[in-house]
Design an enzyme around this catalytic site. Structure first.
Site, PDB file in Angstrom:
ATOM      1  N   GLU A 178       6.213   9.558   4.852  1.00  0.00           N
ATOM      2  CA  GLU A 178       6.566   7.966   4.554  1.00  0.00           C
ATOM      3  C   GLU A 178       5.497   7.337   4.317  1.00  0.00           C
ATOM      4  O   GLU A 178       4.950   6.504   5.348  1.00  0.00           O
ATOM      5  CB  GLU A 178       7.209   7.555   5.746  1.00  0.00           C
ATOM      6  CG  GLU A 178       7.620   6.207   5.534  1.00  0.00           C
ATOM      7  CD  GLU A 178       8.671   5.333   6.602  1.00  0.00           C
ATOM      8  OE1 GLU A 178       8.751   6.108   7.724  1.00  0.00           O
ATOM      9  OE2 GLU A 178       8.897   4.341   6.381  1.00  0.00           O
ATOM     10  N   LYS A 220       9.667   9.865   1.992  1.00  0.00           N
ATOM     11  CA  LYS A 220      10.211   8.436   2.219  1.00  0.00           C
ATOM     12  C   LYS A 220       9.581   7.474   1.681  1.00  0.00           C
ATOM     13  O   LYS A 220       8.836   6.899   2.440  1.00  0.00           O
ATOM     14  CB  LYS A 220      10.697   8.449   3.555  1.00  0.00           C
ATOM     15  CG  LYS A 220      11.230   7.248   4.316  1.00  0.00           C
ATOM     16  CD  LYS A 220      11.761   7.436   5.573  1.00  0.00           C
ATOM     17  CE  LYS A 220      12.266   6.042   6.235  1.00  0.00           C
ATOM     18  NZ  LYS A 220      13.202   6.226   7.291  1.00  0.00           N
TER      19      LYS A 220
HETATM   20  P1  13P Z   1      13.914   0.596   7.207  1.00  0.00           P
HETATM   21  O1  13P Z   1      15.203   1.233   6.399  1.00  0.00           O
HETATM   22  O2  13P Z   1      14.496  -0.482   8.186  1.00  0.00           O
HETATM   23  O3  13P Z   1      12.793   0.010   6.304  1.00  0.00           O
HETATM   24  O4  13P Z   1      13.540   1.599   8.299  1.00  0.00           O
HETATM   25  C1  13P Z   1      13.234   2.898   7.792  1.00  0.00           C
HETATM   26  C2  13P Z   1      12.062   3.278   8.681  1.00  0.00           C
HETATM   27  O5  13P Z   1      12.158   4.465   9.166  1.00  0.00           O
HETATM   28  C3  13P Z   1      10.681   2.712   8.661  1.00  0.00           C
HETATM   29  O6  13P Z   1       9.715   3.495   9.042  1.00  0.00           O
END
Ligand code: 13P
Length: 342
Positions: A178, A220
């Site tokens: 991510e 992500k």
């Molecule tokens: P949001 O979709 O609220 O941005 O959260 C996703 C997430 O896991 C952030 O690390």
């Protein structure tokens, strides 16, 4: 099962048409912030009962194939004694775990941050796996300003993200990678696109350097959007076009699925933008969601800490999950917001 087969089986369970991931892994300070907004104190019991409610939503597995949990949740039990990760598995939802330890300022790079959590990661993963986790998540953040993200931040964060992913795969845990380019700021969509391209390019160089198997990971990222306080909002079509343009340049086709975060978009925006992307000609990867706020906000508003609102809370989550399920096919329309949540 050998490790490669185990990773492949987890990918297949998580990457399914019409489904995405629920991010319910808010750290203690973050969940406290979310609860404060609805006047609920963040006690362990409140966190347990709220998250039990989410995971027992009838039919959630129709649209959700994985759930990201926080460490505390992995060890909690439902009222009937069922471990919370088991509640997810019972609905064919793969349980996973956020493993990074948050972030600190990056020395030598004013305004930038670096994500922590590599020390002891291998041992922690062994324990999480015994508790039922089959995948993990690690989040890097990149701030957009005139001077950030610096080259140093882009390289240093890519390196830790890739090392985390390699450790996970060695343990038979699918890594969610991510890199979040934050939406805060008044930058244009073009500036966001330039930053996203540099960040993703560096992340995939590092993943290659660390021998991460791209077929056995999920990405992500944030979507390419203007900053939250930029003067002009972008249309879903523009966001879709810019995001896909950058991802086609930087994300290898071997990655099975891109599961976007919502990152401060409203629930409706996150859904309409995902749907717009899935309306474009077919791409090499699945385009899905891994939303936290965009799935949970209406559910939190319905709950407000009161057990009497349990059915409404679950209906709100189910409805949002269903709309995002439609967006996976490019079939969402705003008129569906008004439809009943059944
Ligand atoms: P949001 O979709 O609220 O941005 O959260 C996703 C997430 O896991 C952030 O690390």
């Amino acid at each position: 099962m050998n490790i490669q087969d185990e990773l492949q089986a987890t990918i297949e369970a998580m990457v399914q048409k019409g489904k995405g991931i629920l991010a319910a892994d808010e750290s203690s300070p973050t969940i406290a912030k979310r609860f404060k907004a609805i006047d609920v104190e963040s006690t362990e019991e409140h966190r347990r009962s709220y998250r039990s409610l989410l995971l027992t939503t009838p039919g959630l597995g129709d649209f959700i194939s994985g759930v990201i949990l926080f460490e505390e949740t992995l060890g909690q039990l439902a009222d009937d004694g069922t471990p919370l990760p088991e509640l997810a598995s019972q609905q064919d939802i793969v349980p996973g775990i956020k493993v990074d330890k948050g972030k600190l300022p990056l020395c030598g790079a004013p305004g930038d941050e670096i994500t922590l959590g590599l020390d002891g990661l291998e041992e922690r993963l062994e324990g999480y796996k015994q508790q039922g986790a089959r995948f993990a998540k690690w989040r890097d953040v990149y701030h957009i300003s005139v001077i950030t993200p610096s080259r140093l931040a882009i390289e240093a964060n890519a390196e830790v993200l890739a090392r985390y992913a390699a450790v996970c795969q060695g343990q038979g845990i699918v890594p969610i990678v991510e890199p979040e380019v934050l939406i805060d700021g008044n930058h244009s969509i073009d500036r966001c696109a330039d930053v996203a391209e540099a960040v993703l390019h560096e992340v995939f160089c590092a993943l290659h350097r660390h021998h991460v198997v791209l077929e056995h990971m999920l990405l992500k990222p944030s979507m390419v959007t203007p900053g939250k306080t930029h003067t002009h909002a972008a249309s879903p079509e523009e966001i879709a076009e810019q995001t896909i343009r950058i991802f086609r340049r930087t994300v290898p086709a071997a990655v099975p699925s891109i599961n976007f975060l919502s990152g401060g978009q409203t629930p409706e925006e996150a859904t309409v933008n995902l749907s717009a992307m899935n309306r474009l000609p077919q791409q090499p990867w699945e385009l899905s969601f891994s939303y936290g706020r965009a799935l949970q906000e209406p559910a939190l508003q319905a709950w407000r800490g009161d057990e009497a609102n349990a059915a409404l809370t679950q209906a709100a989550l189910y409805h949002r999950a269903k709309l995002n399920g439609a967006a996976r096919f490019g079939d969402y329309s705003p008129a569906m917001e008004l439809a009943s949540s059944g």
